[in-house]
Enzyme design. Structure first.
Site, PDB file in Angstrom:
ATOM      1  N   LYS A 141       0.834  -1.200   0.000  1.00 26.34           N
ATOM      2  CA  LYS A 141       0.000   0.000   0.000  1.00 26.34           C
ATOM      3  C   LYS A 141       0.878   1.264   0.000  1.00 26.34           C
ATOM      4  O   LYS A 141       2.092   1.186   0.243  1.00 26.34           O
ATOM      5  CB  LYS A 141      -0.927  -0.039   1.217  1.00 26.34           C
ATOM      6  CG  LYS A 141      -1.913  -1.229   1.195  1.00 26.34           C
ATOM      7  CD  LYS A 141      -2.803  -1.204   2.435  1.00 26.34           C
ATOM      8  CE  LYS A 141      -3.781  -2.372   2.467  1.00 26.34           C
ATOM      9  NZ  LYS A 141      -4.674  -2.305   3.653  1.00 26.34           N
TER      10      LYS A 141
ATOM     11  N   PHE B 136     -15.251   4.196   8.296  1.00 25.22           N
ATOM     12  CA  PHE B 136     -13.905   4.544   7.838  1.00 25.22           C
ATOM     13  C   PHE B 136     -13.729   4.413   6.326  1.00 25.22           C
ATOM     14  O   PHE B 136     -12.628   4.577   5.807  1.00 25.22           O
ATOM     15  CB  PHE B 136     -12.861   3.683   8.567  1.00 25.22           C
ATOM     16  CG  PHE B 136     -13.087   2.187   8.435  1.00 25.22           C
ATOM     17  CD1 PHE B 136     -12.666   1.488   7.315  1.00 25.22           C
ATOM     18  CD2 PHE B 136     -13.736   1.484   9.449  1.00 25.22           C
ATOM     19  CE1 PHE B 136     -12.867   0.123   7.193  1.00 25.22           C
ATOM     20  CE2 PHE B 136     -13.938   0.100   9.341  1.00 25.22           C
ATOM     21  CZ  PHE B 136     -13.511  -0.570   8.200  1.00 25.22           C
TER      22      PHE B 136
ATOM     23  N   ARG C 232      -1.253 -14.381   4.454  1.00 23.44           N
ATOM     24  CA  ARG C 232      -2.001 -13.672   5.505  1.00 23.44           C
ATOM     25  C   ARG C 232      -1.337 -13.853   6.864  1.00 23.44           C
ATOM     26  O   ARG C 232      -1.350 -12.949   7.690  1.00 23.44           O
ATOM     27  CB  ARG C 232      -3.476 -14.094   5.523  1.00 23.44           C
ATOM     28  CG  ARG C 232      -4.274 -13.391   4.410  1.00 23.44           C
ATOM     29  CD  ARG C 232      -5.771 -13.569   4.534  1.00 23.44           C
ATOM     30  NE  ARG C 232      -6.408 -12.797   5.571  1.00 23.44           N
ATOM     31  CZ  ARG C 232      -6.933 -11.577   5.416  1.00 23.44           C
ATOM     32  NH1 ARG C 232      -6.860 -10.951   4.254  1.00 23.44           N
ATOM     33  NH2 ARG C 232      -7.525 -10.978   6.417  1.00 23.44           N
TER      34      ARG C 232
ATOM     35  N   THR D 181      -5.459  -7.559  10.764  1.00 19.21           N
ATOM     36  CA  THR D 181      -5.883  -6.318  10.094  1.00 19.21           C
ATOM     37  C   THR D 181      -5.483  -5.089  10.915  1.00 19.21           C
ATOM     38  O   THR D 181      -4.957  -4.108  10.373  1.00 19.21           O
ATOM     39  CB  THR D 181      -7.418  -6.335   9.920  1.00 19.21           C
ATOM     40  OG1 THR D 181      -7.763  -7.527   9.205  1.00 19.21           O
ATOM     41  CG2 THR D 181      -7.901  -5.117   9.161  1.00 19.21           C
TER      42      THR D 181
ATOM     43  N   ARG E  37       2.505  -6.415   9.304  1.00 19.34           N
ATOM     44  CA  ARG E  37       1.670  -5.316   9.813  1.00 19.34           C
ATOM     45  C   ARG E  37       2.065  -4.937  11.244  1.00 19.34           C
ATOM     46  O   ARG E  37       2.027  -3.761  11.626  1.00 19.34           O
ATOM     47  CB  ARG E  37       0.195  -5.713   9.746  1.00 19.34           C
ATOM     48  CG  ARG E  37      -0.342  -5.723   8.304  1.00 19.34           C
ATOM     49  CD  ARG E  37      -1.686  -6.416   8.219  1.00 19.34           C
ATOM     50  NE  ARG E  37      -2.387  -6.126   6.972  1.00 19.34           N
ATOM     51  CZ  ARG E  37      -3.587  -6.628   6.667  1.00 19.34           C
ATOM     52  NH1 ARG E  37      -4.196  -7.452   7.520  1.00 19.34           N
ATOM     53  NH2 ARG E  37      -4.174  -6.314   5.531  1.00 19.34           N
TER      54      ARG E  37
ATOM     55  N   ASN F 207      -1.817  -0.331   7.355  1.00 22.52           N
ATOM     56  CA  ASN F 207      -1.243  -1.648   7.632  1.00 22.52           C
ATOM     57  C   ASN F 207      -0.404  -2.197   6.486  1.00 22.52           C
ATOM     58  O   ASN F 207      -0.201  -3.392   6.374  1.00 22.52           O
ATOM     59  CB  ASN F 207      -2.339  -2.621   8.094  1.00 22.52           C
ATOM     60  CG  ASN F 207      -3.466  -2.757   7.100  1.00 22.52           C
ATOM     61  OD1 ASN F 207      -3.331  -2.310   5.954  1.00 22.52           O
ATOM     62  ND2 ASN F 207      -4.557  -3.377   7.498  1.00 22.52           N
TER      63      ASN F 207
ATOM     64  N   HIS G 147      -1.901  -5.444   1.554  1.00 25.24           N
ATOM     65  CA  HIS G 147      -3.182  -6.132   1.373  1.00 25.24           C
ATOM     66  C   HIS G 147      -2.898  -7.558   0.937  1.00 25.24           C
ATOM     67  O   HIS G 147      -2.030  -7.786   0.090  1.00 25.24           O
ATOM     68  CB  HIS G 147      -4.015  -5.431   0.286  1.00 25.24           C
ATOM     69  CG  HIS G 147      -5.210  -6.237  -0.125  1.00 25.24           C
ATOM     70  ND1 HIS G 147      -6.382  -6.233   0.601  1.00 25.24           N
ATOM     71  CD2 HIS G 147      -5.402  -7.117  -1.142  1.00 25.24           C
ATOM     72  CE1 HIS G 147      -7.252  -7.069   0.019  1.00 25.24           C
ATOM     73  NE2 HIS G 147      -6.668  -7.617  -1.032  1.00 25.24           N
TER      74      HIS G 147
HETATM   75  P1  DAT Z   1      -7.882  -7.236   5.660  1.00 20.89           P
HETATM   76  O1  DAT Z   1      -7.134  -6.105   4.960  1.00 20.89           O
HETATM   77  O2  DAT Z   1      -7.080  -7.805   6.801  1.00 20.89           O
HETATM   78  O3  DAT Z   1      -8.405  -8.287   4.711  1.00 20.89           O
HETATM   79  P2  DAT Z   1     -10.564  -6.075   5.768  1.00 20.89           P
HETATM   80  O4  DAT Z   1     -10.778  -6.615   4.391  1.00 20.89           O
HETATM   81  O5  DAT Z   1     -11.606  -6.341   6.791  1.00 20.89           O
HETATM   82  O6  DAT Z   1      -9.162  -6.572   6.379  1.00 20.89           O
HETATM   83  O7  DAT Z   1     -10.379  -4.492   5.718  1.00 20.89           O
HETATM   84  C1  DAT Z   1      -9.723  -3.890   4.626  1.00 20.89           C
HETATM   85  C2  DAT Z   1      -8.923  -2.702   5.129  1.00 20.89           C
HETATM   86  O8  DAT Z   1      -9.793  -1.745   5.736  1.00 20.89           O
HETATM   87  C3  DAT Z   1      -7.910  -3.034   6.214  1.00 20.89           C
HETATM   88  O9  DAT Z   1      -6.707  -3.522   5.693  1.00 20.89           O
HETATM   89  C4  DAT Z   1      -7.758  -1.719   6.918  1.00 20.89           C
HETATM   90  C5  DAT Z   1      -9.142  -1.117   6.832  1.00 20.89           C
HETATM   91  N1  DAT Z   1      -9.917  -1.384   8.057  1.00 20.89           N
HETATM   92  C6  DAT Z   1     -10.572  -2.533   8.370  1.00 20.89           C
HETATM   93  N2  DAT Z   1     -11.185  -2.431   9.562  1.00 20.89           N
HETATM   94  C7  DAT Z   1     -10.926  -1.176  10.014  1.00 20.89           C
HETATM   95  C8  DAT Z   1     -11.288  -0.448  11.190  1.00 20.89           C
HETATM   96  N3  DAT Z   1     -12.060  -0.993  12.149  1.00 20.89           N
HETATM   97  N4  DAT Z   1     -10.833   0.834  11.317  1.00 20.89           N
HETATM   98  C9  DAT Z   1     -10.066   1.390  10.354  1.00 20.89           C
HETATM   99  N5  DAT Z   1      -9.691   0.757   9.214  1.00 20.89           N
HETATM  100  C10 DAT Z   1     -10.106  -0.501   9.052  1.00 20.89           C
HETATM  101 MG    MG Z   2      -9.814  -8.070   3.171  1.00 24.27          MG
END
Ligand code: DAT
Ligand code: MG
Length: 167
Positions: A10, A58, A91, A97, A108, A122, A125
């Site tokens: 990212k 968010f 992962r 996350t 991360r 983080n 992806h």
């Molecule tokens: P991941 O990236 O671990 O697959 P995700 O698909 O649920 O997780 O979320 C995508 C992205 O969104 C994640 O990398 C960061 C952001 N994100 C997720 N949950 C969040 C939260 N509670 N507050 C802020 N950003 C968040």
């Molecule tokens: Mg995801």
């Protein structure tokens, strides 16, 4: 079973010069890289990529983040890792996350942060499952950019050119 996963380094990962470190960590998986490029997330691509989160508070900040607007780096590095258990392996290395909850030794955990406005920066992806991987890979890559055949394709004619698209 051979599996593919989309990896994005990212904009914060690029800004912090973490590309080499992250690729070194991912090489521990012994997976094969079958596609790689620097790409820009347009508004449409960003929204489509994160559409499962569109109702989250968010979401808007997340779109700014992946487009690179928070880091003055309007690009990501997109790669496809391929091989046995690719998703779980990547992962696991990526970590949770929430970077504050991620194992400190994970990518991360080591490099991520939560901003004062609550964005999870983080750095990486990784697709969550096969279905997401297929959808995301087809969003970010054209078939001819990948050196293995992952999904069905078809040839279409545009003006006089024949091009291969996802089938
Ligand atoms: P991941 O990236 O671990 O697959 P995700 O698909 O649920 O997780 O979320 C995508 C992205 O969104 C994640 O990398 C960061 C952001 N994100 C997720 N949950 C969040 C939260 N509670 N507050 C802020 N950003 C968040
Ligand atoms: Mg995801």
């Amino acid at each position: 079973m051979d599996q593919a996963t989309l990896i994005l380094i990212k904009p914060d990962g690029l800004k912090k010069s973490l590309t080499g470190n992250i690729l070194t960590r991912l090489s521990e998986t012994k997976l094969e890289i079958v596609a790689a490029k620097v790409a820009r997330a347009s508004e449409e691509l960003a929204i489509e990529h994160y559409k499962h989160l569109k109702d989250k508070p968010f979401f808007e900040e997340l779109i700014h983040y992946i487009k690179g607007e928070l880091h003055d780096r309007r690009k990501v590095m997109a790669l496809i890792y391929w091989g046995e258990g690719a998703i779980i392996k990547c992962r696991e290395l990526a970590g949770a996350t929430n970077p504050e909850e991620a194992e400190p030794t994970s990518i991360r955990g080591a490099y991520g942060r939560i901003t004062t406005s609550g964005v999870y920066e983080n750095v990486i992806h990784v697709s969550a499952n096969d279905q997401d991987a297929e959808r995301e890979i087809q969003l970010w890559f054209q078939p001819d950019e990948i050196i293995v055949d992952l999904y069905p394709t078809k040839i279409i004619t545009e003006k006089t050119d024949k091009i291969r698209v996802w089938g």
